[in-house]
Design a protein around this motif. Structure first.
Motif, PDB file in Angstrom:
ATOM      1  N   ASN A 367       0.837  -1.014   0.068  1.00  0.00           N
ATOM      2  CA  ASN A 367       0.023  -0.016   0.016  1.00  0.00           C
ATOM      3  C   ASN A 367       1.003   1.219  -0.156  1.00  0.00           C
ATOM      4  OD1 ASN A 367      -1.721  -2.020   1.899  1.00  0.00           O
ATOM      5  ND2 ASN A 367      -3.098  -0.902   0.394  1.00  0.00           N
ATOM      6  N   LEU A 368       2.066   1.161   0.311  1.00  0.00           N
ATOM      7  CA  LEU A 368       2.944   2.096   0.410  1.00  0.00           C
ATOM      8  C   LEU A 368       3.527   2.850  -0.974  1.00  0.00           C
ATOM      9  CD1 LEU A 368       4.903   1.549   3.624  1.00  0.00           C
ATOM     10  CD2 LEU A 368       3.427   3.246   3.357  1.00  0.00           C
ATOM     11  N   LYS A 369       3.367   1.898  -1.865  1.00  0.00           N
ATOM     12  CA  LYS A 369       4.245   2.088  -3.254  1.00  0.00           C
ATOM     13  C   LYS A 369       3.603   3.513  -3.473  1.00  0.00           C
ATOM     14  CE  LYS A 369       4.605  -2.524  -4.643  1.00  0.00           C
ATOM     15  NZ  LYS A 369       4.128  -3.616  -5.614  1.00  0.00           N
ATOM     16  N   GLY A 370       4.977   4.254  -3.901  1.00  0.00           N
ATOM     17  CA  GLY A 370       4.689   5.659  -4.748  1.00  0.00           C
ATOM     18  C   GLY A 370       3.830   6.830  -3.788  1.00  0.00           C
ATOM     19  N   LEU A 371       3.759   6.430  -2.614  1.00  0.00           N
ATOM     20  CA  LEU A 371       3.098   7.310  -1.958  1.00  0.00           C
ATOM     21  C   LEU A 371       3.642   8.815  -1.526  1.00  0.00           C
ATOM     22  CD1 LEU A 371       1.397   5.616   1.055  1.00  0.00           C
ATOM     23  CD2 LEU A 371       0.347   6.448  -0.782  1.00  0.00           C
ATOM     24  N   PHE A 372       5.087   8.509  -1.770  1.00  0.00           N
ATOM     25  CA  PHE A 372       5.623   9.834  -1.620  1.00  0.00           C
ATOM     26  C   PHE A 372       5.372  10.808  -2.647  1.00  0.00           C
ATOM     27  CE2 PHE A 372       9.426   9.337   1.331  1.00  0.00           C
ATOM     28  CZ  PHE A 372       9.399  10.951   1.695  1.00  0.00           C
ATOM     29  N   HIS A 373       4.850  10.753  -3.578  1.00  0.00           N
ATOM     30  CA  HIS A 373       4.448  11.663  -4.649  1.00  0.00           C
ATOM     31  C   HIS A 373       2.950  12.176  -4.345  1.00  0.00           C
ATOM     32  CE1 HIS A 373       8.342  10.455  -6.785  1.00  0.00           C
ATOM     33  NE2 HIS A 373       7.854   9.153  -6.528  1.00  0.00           N
ATOM     34  N   GLN A 374       2.352  11.144  -4.051  1.00  0.00           N
ATOM     35  CA  GLN A 374       0.966  11.440  -3.848  1.00  0.00           C
ATOM     36  C   GLN A 374       0.449  12.163  -2.526  1.00  0.00           C
ATOM     37  OE1 GLN A 374      -0.036   7.383  -4.289  1.00  0.00           O
ATOM     38  NE2 GLN A 374      -0.488   7.620  -6.400  1.00  0.00           N
TER      39      GLN A 374
END
Lengths: 498, 342, 145, 104
Positions: A367-374
């Motif tokens: 679930n954490l994938k790519g969260l930094f951008h979102q």
């Protein structure tokens, strides 16, 4: 205007009365519940800060309930140690309550009145345990906070009910052991007041019953704080609890239990008895090392970030217990500082986890994938929490760890130093892996529409983001002002004679 | 204390306790546990703890046994046997119990003898309560005066524990079934659904209930002079409604005490208790310092004001306890749906 | 001999009962049995406290009419120590509260996993978890009653 | 006189042992309920006897009254169970597990 003399009771009574008021209002108008709860917690926080201020300026506060003198009635005592803990509890609870609005609406629709009433009662239990100067009164409040915690955990998803049942059984054993320990003290001394006990006990230090009392209380409190071999209830119950519950329970329950252990060791018994008469410090330190290493390793094997955080709590409890049993000034200072820091660290991480769960719907690593951008702000706060957990200056976690390491070097416990460093290393591995996933990997929640890939995850709503950011900033502020905190407050909280 | 009866009852209690966990039938276990509570009640009486005995008689022997029946009714009676299973758990259990037993036994060697009048417990704090109860509070029952005044703060939280338990049961069981969001204010009014026509039981219940409730009110009000008080009275009041719901139908009680009424009553009870405490705060004394109430209660001195305030407190406790007992029973017996009772 | 037994008998028995309770809580497979064990465990502590409060030659802790009133002094030795009784009233009430919550939890567990046996429940939880992990489907045993 | 009541109490306790035997051994649930009920009734009497030994019966009557009533409720609740579940005489609910045990 209320007399400052009455601040101590207001800390407990304001949320207590509000809980019932809220419960009644909830029968008629559900939307009023959250404002009442927030107001009550704000009032309690104000009273707690006021009390701490009075303690710093004028010294220890005694408050007689019902006007009865201490060994006969119940007494509230606020000194530097529990004044600090009270402020931490009320602030953490306030932040958690602000945060919980959206997630309660979503996870527990229609149950807001009950949820907030239980939430306030849980806070009352924790506050009452911290503030009281009476050993039996502590038990009653322990039960209030435990019963509310069982209920608030049980309404989570998946295996929450079963986890809560296990927690209930083990928690009851712990609380009963505490009660039995107090009973042993009572049968030997005839008193329940902590100060009174402390004045009678020195003549009885050779007694076997007193030794048993100490052991029983210690085991009871260890069960409640999930100290290593007794930690089995914690991970599942905290993982599957509703977000709003875990944000309150995870930062506070174990810390308050650690506080009770300090109170019992130094205010009821004396450091001389605990450290010199019993000579069990090496055993406890090895247990703390086991907690740190075991907690860290178990955290390493998780693929679920909420569960990983719960195992880290187990390791952190090892820090604090070990620090106290180092039996020197630096170690105890470090442990007390770590109570404060760890409460905010855990709060920050759990709030971040809660936000992520709210937005992505799960607590698996994927679930954490790519969260930094979102969710850049959320992840920044998460990073600060993680850095503090690892112990990178200038975040708060560094300073308490520093004191703990200094203390263990002074005590000649190099194995404890090694455990602390090992745990920092593991934390670094853990969190950098998470940050890597969230920074570099592609988010799964993208759908290719006519307008190109659209992310389904957005930054968290403001009511969640603000407490999260506040807790993250607190970590840095605590780090910068940790010297002040130690010289102004904590050094008076360390018992004399160490 | 009467040592002959003490020895015998303790032995019986051990037998009961052992059989409760050995027996293979949950309903049977609940029945034996009920007998265990009966014996407990006798033990307290014999040691002179009349108020504890009263509470055990009402809470332990009465309500908690009925709660067990309700739970068994909603689940199953059958305990599965696995001859080889859970060796690990058994070993841990035996080891933990054995270790604890040894440690506690080690401690008993230093205890003062049983019922020794010169033991520290009887000489340090308690003489003050015994000699002080009349001059300080004008209440002859010193358990009441310690409960509601000297340590009234404990009792406030104890009542809060009961309320917490009620709220907890509601929030836990409220999830099951397809019932409307909380709180239920109006249930479908309907005829009594169960077809069992227990004429004798219903007739007896109808005659007994008013007397029982009157007796409960007496217990609440007379707690200053005899064993009893808010808890015991409240539980008996609640038990009368349980009796009605058992002998008639659950609907009969929920039509009168729906969830909202119960919540309101319980919270009001606690607000009465803490409100009396807060009133003292407003009048300039410490929290729960009832002597301050002499200013507003006509015809009282600072001493009798304590006695009067204790009565108010007991009424609050009784309200809360009654409502929560009904609430817990209703929820447990119907699995949170308020549909069918026992 | 009788003296010695009498002096400690209550304490021995409370330990025995407590051991029974603890064993049931830890080792029993059935949830209701665990809850009964919990009740036994808590009553053992009550025995301990009330025994600590007993007093030879003392009567129940309610002032008799002749005492206390009209300036008559109250004899401390004449009455049993009331403090443990008060504490244990609290403990009984706490234990019935815990009992209610525990039974509610047991009902929910039964409603969901259709069993009261610990090992069966654990099996079903494992099944649920593997089911969600492999297929992503909803748990099969999610029986909401 | 006090001695007389004490030994009366002891005898009642011993009689209770017989009721307890029925409660514990079973074999059917009805036996258990009856046994528990007899214990309850004896307890009411014993409460009053203990009151007499303490010399303050008036304080113990309330307990005995409350007790008798709650005993009634417990018995009714236990009996009421069988209007829903008809397995009174089924074997296999004893102290020992018997082959071909109960089917609930």
């Amino acid at each position: 205007m209320i007399n400052p003399e009455q601040y101590p009771i207001l800390i407990v009574i304001v949320p207590f009365l509000s809980a019932f008021f809220l419960s009644i209002t909830g029968c008629f108008k559900r939307s009023l519940c959250r404002p009442i709860a927030l107001l009550a917690l704000f009032g309690a926080a104000a009273a707690a800060v006021g009390s701490l201020h009075r303690v710093i300026t004028t010294g220890i506060i005694h408050y007689r309930l019902g006007g009865w003198p201490p060994p006969f009635g119940i007494e509230y005592v606020i000194d530097h140690l529990n004044g600090l803990v009270l402020v931490v509890i009320t602030l953490v609870a306030l932040l958690a309550a602000i945060f919980s609005g959206k997630s309660v609406e979503r996870e527990l629709p229609g149950k807001e009145p009950l949820f907030y009433a239980l939430f306030l009662l849980l806070v009352v239990g924790l506050l009452g345990m911290t503030i009281t100067g009476d050993a039996f009164n502590l038990y009653v409040l322990l039960e209030i906070s435990s019963l509310t915690a069982y209920a608030l955990i049980a309404i989570g998803q998946d295996r929450a009910i079963h986890a809560s049942f296990n927690y209930l059984i083990i928690g009851t054993i712990g609380a009963s052991f505490y009660l039995l320990g107090v009973g042993h003290l009572y049968i030997m001394t005839g008193s329940l007041n902590m100060a009174d006990l402390a004045s009678i006990l020195p003549q009885l230090y050779g007694s076997k019953a007193i030794l048993t009392a100490f052991l029983l209380i210690l085991i009871g409190v260890w069960t409640k704080m999930a100290f290593f071999p007794l930690h089995t209830w914690l991970p599942n119950s905290y993982t599957y609890a509703p977000t709003a519950t875990s944000c309150l329970v995870a930062p506070l329950m174990t810390k308050v239990a650690v506080y009770i252990m300090i109170r019992m060791m130094f205010s009821v018994f004396t450091p001389a008895y605990v450290f010199h008469h019993l000579a069990m410090a090496p055993v406890v330190i090895w247990m703390a090392i086991a907690a740190i290493v075991g907690g860290s390793l178990l955290a390493l094997s998780q693929r679920d970030f909420k569960k990983m955080l719960t195992y880290l709590i187990v390791a952190e409890v090892g820090y604090m217990v070990g620090g106290i049993w180092l039996a020197n000034r630096l170690g105890i200072t470090g442990a007390i500082l770590h109570i404060v820091n760890d409460a905010f660290m855990t709060l920050c991480l759990f709030l971040a986890a809660g936000t992520i769960i709210h937005r992505t719907g799960g607590h698996h690593f994927d679930n954490l994938k790519g969260l930094f951008h979102q969710m850049p702000l959320t992840m920044t706060a998460f990073t600060i929490g993680a850095l503090s957990m690892i112990g990178v200056p200038p975040t708060a976690g560094f300073f308490s760890k520093w004191y703990l390491i200094l203390g263990s070097i002074q005590a000649g416990r190099y194995e404890f130093v090694a455990a602390l460093l090992f745990s920092s290393l593991v934390n670094a591995v853990l969190f950098f892996r998470l940050l890597e996933i969230s920074y570099f990997e592609k988010p799964p929640h993208q759908e290719n529409t006519a307008h190109g890939p659209v992310s389904m995850v957005a930054e968290a709503p403001l009511t969640m983001l603000v407490p999260l950011l506040v807790s993250a900033i607190t970590l840095i502020v605590l780090g910068i002002y940790s010297g002040e905190l130690v010289t102004k407050i904590i050094q008076f909280a360390v018992p004399a004679g160490i | 204390m009467i040592w002959q009866i003490d020895l015998l009852i303790l032995t019986l209690i051990v037998i009961c306790g052992f059989c409760t966990i050995v027996v293979k039938d949950l309903l049977g276990a609940a029945v034996i546990f009920g007998a265990y509570s009966f014996l407990m009640c006798l033990l307290w009486t014999e040691m002179g703890a009349v108020d504890v005995a009263f509470t055990e008689a009402s809470v332990g022997a009465g309500v908690s046994t009925v709660l067990f029946f309700a739970a068994v009714h909603r689940t199953t009676r059958h305990v599965k046997m696995k001859p080889s299973g859970r060796l690990m758990g058994k070993t841990i259990g035996l080891a933990a119990a054995g270790l604890m037993g040894c440690v506690l036994l080690y401690a008993t060697t230093d205890f003062p003898s049983w019922a020794d009048p010169n033991s520290p417990a009887s000489t340090h704090v308690s003489p003050r309560y015994i000699t002080g109860t009349i001059p300080d509070t004008s209440v002859p029952n010193m358990v009441t005066s310690v409960l509601a005044d000297y340590r009234g703060f404990d009792t406030m939280f104890e009542t809060a524990v009961i309320l917490t338990a009620g709220l907890a049961v509601l929030i836990i069981l409220g999830q099951t079934g397809n019932r409307s969001p909380l709180p239920i204010s109006r249930l479908p009014q309907g005829p009594i659904t169960q077809g069992y026509d227990d004429t004798i039981i219903r007739f007896i219940t109808r005659i007994m209930t008013p007397f029982l409730q009157l007796f409960a009110l007496y217990v609440i009000a007379h707690g200053h002079h005899s064993p009893g008080g808010g808890f015991q009275g409240g539980v008996i009041l609640g038990a009368t409604f349980i009796l009605m719901s058992i002998s008639y139908d659950l609907r009969m009680v929920t039509n009168r005490f729906n969830e909202r009424t119960n919540l309101l009553l319980a919270n009001t009870g606690l607000l009465i208790y803490s409100g009396i405490g807060a009133l003292c705060l407003i009048l300039g004394a410490n929290f729960l310092d009832y002597s301050a109430l002499a200013k507003i209660l006509p015809g009282t001195t600072t001493i009798t004001a304590r006695s009067e305030a204790m009565l108010g407190v007991e009424i609050g406790v009784a309200l809360a306890v009654m409502a929560i007992v009904i609430l817990i029973y209703n929820n447990l017996v119907s699995n949170g749906t308020y549909e069918n009772g026992l | 001999m009788l003296e010695f037994i009498l002096a400690k008998y209550n304490y021995w028995i409370y330990i025995l009962i407590m051991m029974i309770g603890l064993y049931a809580m830890l080792a029993k497979n059935n949830l209701i049995k665990k809850i009964i064990g919990m009740g036994i465990f808590q009553t053992a502590i009550i025995i301990f406290y009330v025994s600590a409060g007993a007093k030879r030659g003392g009567t129940i802790p309610i002032i008799e009419h002749a005492h206390g009133a009209e300036g008559n002094a109250v004899d401390v030795l004449h009455y049993i120590n009331p403090l443990p009784h008060v504490l244990m009233l609290t403990a009984i009430v706490v234990s019935v509260g815990t009992l209610g919550v525990a039974l509610a939890l047991a009902l929910r567990i039964y409603g969901r996993y259709n069993s009261l046996e610990e090992d069966e429940i654990l099996d079903r939880i494992d099944q649920d978890e593997t089911a969600t992990e492999t297929t992503g489907a909803l748990p099969t045993t999610m029986i909401q009653s | 006189m006090s001695d007389y009541f004490t030994w009366l109490g002891v005898v009642l306790c011993l009689l209770m042992l017989m009721a307890l035997y029925r409660t514990v051994i079973g074999p059917t649930i009805i036996d258990r309920i009856m046994g528990a009920n007899v214990i309850g009734t004896k307890t009411v009497v014993l409460l009053i006897i203990i009151g007499t030994i303490f010399g303050r019966v008036e304080m113990f009557v309330d307990i005995a009254l409350a007790y008798a009533m709650l005993n009634f409720i417990v018995t009714i609740a236990a009996s009421r169970y069988f209007t829903h579940h008809k397995n009174i005489l089924q074997e296999g609910y004893g102290l020992r597990h018997r082959p071909g045990g109960p089917k609930d």
